[in-house]
Structure formats: C-alpha cells, structure tokens
Scaffold this motif. Sequence first.
Motif, PDB file in Angstrom:
ATOM      1  N   PRO A  39      23.984  31.393  45.528  1.00 33.70           N
ATOM      2  CA  PRO A  39      25.037  31.139  46.155  1.00 33.70           C
ATOM      3  C   PRO A  39      26.520  31.261  45.765  1.00 33.70           C
ATOM      4  N   PRO A  40      27.481  32.076  46.513  1.00 27.20           N
ATOM      5  CA  PRO A  40      28.824  32.238  45.832  1.00 27.20           C
ATOM      6  C   PRO A  40      29.365  30.845  45.880  1.00 27.20           C
ATOM      7  N   LEU A  41      30.319  30.736  44.793  1.00 30.34           N
ATOM      8  CA  LEU A  41      30.964  29.462  44.788  1.00 30.34           C
ATOM      9  C   LEU A  41      32.005  29.169  46.022  1.00 30.34           C
ATOM     10  N   THR A  42      31.947  27.995  46.155  1.00 29.75           N
ATOM     11  CA  THR A  42      32.706  27.526  47.368  1.00 29.75           C
ATOM     12  C   THR A  42      34.156  27.227  46.679  1.00 29.75           C
ATOM     13  N   ALA A  43      35.199  27.183  47.500  1.00 29.90           N
ATOM     14  CA  ALA A  43      36.455  26.977  46.878  1.00 29.90           C
ATOM     15  C   ALA A  43      36.689  25.823  46.235  1.00 29.90           C
ATOM     16  N   GLU A  44      35.909  24.654  46.649  1.00 25.82           N
ATOM     17  CA  GLU A  44      35.784  23.477  45.875  1.00 25.82           C
ATOM     18  C   GLU A  44      35.103  23.449  44.558  1.00 25.82           C
ATOM     19  N   GLN A  45      34.120  24.311  44.547  1.00 26.42           N
ATOM     20  CA  GLN A  45      33.378  24.430  43.427  1.00 26.42           C
ATOM     21  C   GLN A  45      34.377  25.104  42.293  1.00 26.42           C
TER      22      GLN A  45
END
Length: 165
Positions: A39-45
């Motif tokens: 999955p694409p990285l979240t802003a937090e990750q």
Amino acid sequence: MRAILSCMVCAAALLALAGCGTSRPPSRSVPVAPVRTTPPLTAEQAHDIAIHALGLVGTPYRYGGNTPDSGFDCSGLIGYVYRNQVGTPPPRTVAQLDTWGYPIDGRELRAGDLVVFGTGSRPNHAGIYVGEGRFVHAPSTGGTVRLDLLQSRHWARQNAAFRRP
C-alpha cells in the motif's frame, strides 16, 4: 416455422458477432503503471521515515552495513529505516532501488521519498528525502550518515532521480 425462426436467430447471432469483430477500434498502446505490491505510504509513515533517518545521522559508514551497530552503507540505511518504520523491506542494492516504487518529479518530493543518484546510466548512491531540500544518506568509507542539501554543489551535479515507495 421453427426452422425459419431458428435460422433467423442464427443469422442475427452471426451478424452480431461479425459486427463485433469488425467495428472495434484499433487498440492503443497506453503506458500501464506498475502494479503496486504494497500500500502507498501514509503521510504519517512518510514523516516517521524521515524522523527515523534523521535520528541515524552520525552513525558510521560501513560498506555492506545495515544496522546502527555495524554501520550503514547507503542502501543498508534505507533498508533499515523502511523495515523498522513500515515493515516493508526494500531492495538491497542501489540499482534495485532505482526501480522500486514509482518515479516522481522533483517538484513532488515529500518526506520519505527516495533520492537516487548517478551521473551515468547506472545509479551509484541513494538517500532518503526528509524535506526542505535535504536528504539523509551514508556517503562513503570513513564518513558517517549525514544530512545534505540536494542543491549543494556536489549533489546538484549528480543526476538525481526520485522514487516514491
């Protein structure tokens, strides 16, 4: 009567099939995006990746190194940070990192993206973008993990490519 109806149905079916086969527009060659396996990285990750990388500044460089205790080379640093922050082990070599994720334009950079350098056709160095034009990397033997500017005299000449895992 049944035979006539049956023939009419067959004729209609044949016309429909013939029409389908000849009226289809020619196929176009459309570039297809690579299939994402994670999955694409979240802003937090992405933020956590940048913070973790910044926390490793000062760790000694070691060719083939991939832990803070043993030291890091550039791809070992990237692997360590990504494994610990998102559980996704990236490829081990810079050449493999150059095809990991998706290419992005330099104007789209965000924290956590990869910066892959190479003046020729083969990439030879990589780091983690942390924001404000800066990246963290493990540069060379005798050095330590450090924070550098993409626009510094040396790195601006290194033909950077950008990847979003």
